[in-house]
Write a protein that holds these residues in place. Structure first.
Motif, PDB file in Angstrom:
ATOM      1  N   PRO A 105       0.834  -1.201   0.000  1.00 21.67           N
ATOM      2  CA  PRO A 105       0.000   0.000   0.000  1.00 21.67           C
ATOM      3  C   PRO A 105       0.869   1.251   0.000  1.00 21.67           C
ATOM      4  CG  PRO A 105       0.195  -0.829   2.226  1.00 21.67           C
ATOM      5  CD  PRO A 105       1.002  -1.759   1.354  1.00 21.67           C
ATOM      6  N   ALA A 106       0.333   2.311  -0.586  1.00 23.36           N
ATOM      7  CA  ALA A 106       1.034   3.598  -0.562  1.00 23.36           C
ATOM      8  C   ALA A 106       0.026   4.712  -0.781  1.00 23.36           C
ATOM      9  CB  ALA A 106       2.119   3.663  -1.634  1.00 23.36           C
ATOM     10  N   PRO A 107       0.197   5.835  -0.083  1.00 22.46           N
ATOM     11  CA  PRO A 107      -0.685   6.992  -0.286  1.00 22.46           C
ATOM     12  C   PRO A 107      -0.392   7.693  -1.614  1.00 22.46           C
ATOM     13  CG  PRO A 107       0.369   7.055   1.885  1.00 22.46           C
ATOM     14  CD  PRO A 107       1.089   6.028   1.068  1.00 22.46           C
ATOM     15  N   HIS A 108      -1.434   8.264  -2.186  1.00 21.06           N
ATOM     16  CA  HIS A 108      -1.317   9.155  -3.345  1.00 21.06           C
ATOM     17  C   HIS A 108      -2.144  10.401  -3.063  1.00 21.06           C
ATOM     18  CE1 HIS A 108       0.583   6.581  -6.527  1.00 21.06           C
ATOM     19  NE2 HIS A 108       0.201   5.635  -5.676  1.00 21.06           N
ATOM     20  N   SER A 109      -1.692  11.508  -3.630  1.00 19.57           N
ATOM     21  CA  SER A 109      -2.423  12.773  -3.490  1.00 19.57           C
ATOM     22  C   SER A 109      -2.028  13.668  -4.658  1.00 19.57           C
ATOM     23  CB  SER A 109      -2.069  13.443  -2.153  1.00 19.57           C
ATOM     24  OG  SER A 109      -2.730  14.683  -2.030  1.00 19.57           O
ATOM     25  N   ARG A 110      -2.794  13.600  -5.748  1.00 20.75           N
ATOM     26  CA  ARG A 110      -2.423  14.372  -6.938  1.00 20.75           C
ATOM     27  C   ARG A 110      -3.615  14.545  -7.866  1.00 20.75           C
ATOM     28  NH1 ARG A 110      -1.549   9.990 -10.349  1.00 20.75           N
ATOM     29  NH2 ARG A 110      -0.970   8.095  -9.209  1.00 20.75           N
ATOM     30  N   HIS A 111      -3.503  15.587  -8.694  1.00 23.53           N
ATOM     31  CA  HIS A 111      -4.534  15.925  -9.677  1.00 23.53           C
ATOM     32  C   HIS A 111      -4.124  15.529 -11.086  1.00 23.53           C
ATOM     33  CE1 HIS A 111      -6.973  18.424  -6.901  1.00 23.53           C
ATOM     34  NE2 HIS A 111      -5.802  18.726  -6.363  1.00 23.53           N
ATOM     35  N   THR A 112      -2.902  15.074 -11.270  1.00 23.22           N
ATOM     36  CA  THR A 112      -2.385  14.727 -12.594  1.00 23.22           C
ATOM     37  C   THR A 112      -1.699  13.372 -12.525  1.00 23.22           C
ATOM     38  OG1 THR A 112      -0.329  15.930 -12.124  1.00 23.22           O
ATOM     39  CG2 THR A 112      -2.062  17.139 -13.301  1.00 23.22           C
ATOM     40  N   GLU A 113      -1.402  12.821 -13.699  1.00 21.57           N
ATOM     41  CA  GLU A 113      -0.764  11.514 -13.734  1.00 21.57           C
ATOM     42  C   GLU A 113       0.245  11.430 -14.871  1.00 21.57           C
ATOM     43  OE1 GLU A 113      -3.319   8.273 -14.706  1.00 21.57           O
ATOM     44  OE2 GLU A 113      -4.115   9.226 -16.526  1.00 21.57           O
ATOM     45  N   VAL A 114       1.188  10.518 -14.709  1.00 26.32           N
ATOM     46  CA  VAL A 114       2.062  10.069 -15.782  1.00 26.32           C
ATOM     47  C   VAL A 114       1.531   8.713 -16.229  1.00 26.32           C
ATOM     48  CG1 VAL A 114       4.369   9.244 -16.363  1.00 26.32           C
ATOM     49  CG2 VAL A 114       4.098  11.311 -14.987  1.00 26.32           C
TER      50      VAL A 114
END
Length: 315
Positions: free
Chosen positions: A188-197
């Motif tokens: 598991p890992a947190p993510h927090s973003r409005h865009t992606e690669v």
């Protein structure tokens, strides 16, 4: 690893309370060893919190690590006092002739801007060029990962229809990769973003290798095949309450944010968030320091420049 930091850095007391081995400068000078030199380029507005998060993960092992905190000279922080920055941070101009075993460049809340419109973009390009020449392995986190992939490889970032916020399960694409030594099949890992690669864009670059992805959050981890660059789109360094603080900040601003996924018990923000990624976070950073830095970096840091061992692509 025992990390060498100033005794009055705010993170010091917090880490000592968690039994993280913190070494003050006075004690470090009495040890006759060659420590690892790690630079942290902190682009986050909440600099003290980010310092603590990363130092926690770099600490508590037999090898001494000297930490150099870096900031951009062109950007004026509104959230961290000038006294703190002057006391604990250096700029690129102050370390231009130094070399480092490793460097970490953090994310920044500037996703809504084209890269070239970020007020410190030109300075960040200088920092990344410095890393090419004088750093053995560089870890780019979140927006910094997007910025480096765009600058070095022409990989664009794409806006998402809604913010990706939460803690997501990731599949490991190359379990033999030493960054995953000791990992479970998924993590598991947190993510927090409005865009992606997008994975397809990165997979088209022969120098890059995709390492981990999430069905919900997308591409999470990739690297340059010679290990000189590692790109993480999420935030393994986050504390238990980091996503909670971001959610409440955006809610108080009237932005009507979605509740972070897989985070609050019962999806209820009144409940204390689950913390179930820290073990893998410690393992990932330990593996990066051990296998990509400590076991490969030259004993003499001057060799990184003299022998061309700063191996990143030449932009």
């Amino acid at each position: 690893m025992p990390i060498k930091i100033p005794a009055d850095l705010p993170a010091c007391a917090a880490l000592e309370s968690e039994n993280i081995f913190v070494m003050t400068e006075d004690r470090a000078v009495r040890q006759d060893i060659r420590p690892l030199e790690i630079a942290i380029v902190n682009l986050m507005p909440t600099k003290i919190a980010t310092e603590t998060q990363l130092l926690r993960l770099l600490g508590n092992s037999p090898i001494q690590v000297n930490i150099t905190l870096l900031r951009t000279a062109e950007h004026q922080s509104r959230h961290t006092s000038a006294q703190h920055l002057e006391r604990f941070y250096k700029t690129l101009a102050e370390i231009r002739e130094s070399s480092f075993d490793g460097m970490i460049i953090t994310g920044a809340p500037v996703e809504h801007l084209p890269f070239e419109e970020v007020d410190y973009w030109d300075e960040l390009l200088e920092i990344m060029a410095f890393a090419q020449r004088r750093v053995y392995s560089t870890l780019y986190i979140c927006w910094a990962a997007q910025a480096a992939l765009y600058h070095f490889y022409g990989i664009p970032k794409h806006p998402l229809p809604a913010k990706v916020s939460g803690v997501f399960e990731h599949g490991i694409l190359h379990p033999e990769c030493r960054l995953f030594r000791g990992f479970d099949d998924t993590f598991p890992a947190p993510h927090s973003r409005h865009t992606e690669v997008r994975a397809a864009d990165a997979a088209a670059v022969p120098e890059l290798r995709l390492l981990a992805r999430s069905e919900e959050a997308g591409l999470a981890l990739l690297e340059r095949r010679d290990h000189s660059q590692v790109f993480m789109t999420g935030h393994l360094e986050y504390d238990r309450d980091t996503l909670d603080a971001e959610y409440r900040r955006d809610r108080d601003r009237g932005l009507d944010p979605q509740i972070p996924q897989h985070y609050y018990p019962g999806d209820n923000p009144d409940n204390v968030p689950h913390m179930y990624w820290r073990a893998h976070a410690h393992l990932f950073y330990s593996n990066w320091l051990n296998y990509y830095v400590y076991q490969e970096t030259p004993f003499s840091l001057s060799a990184i420049v003299e022998e061309g061992m700063g191996r990143s692509p030449r932009a």
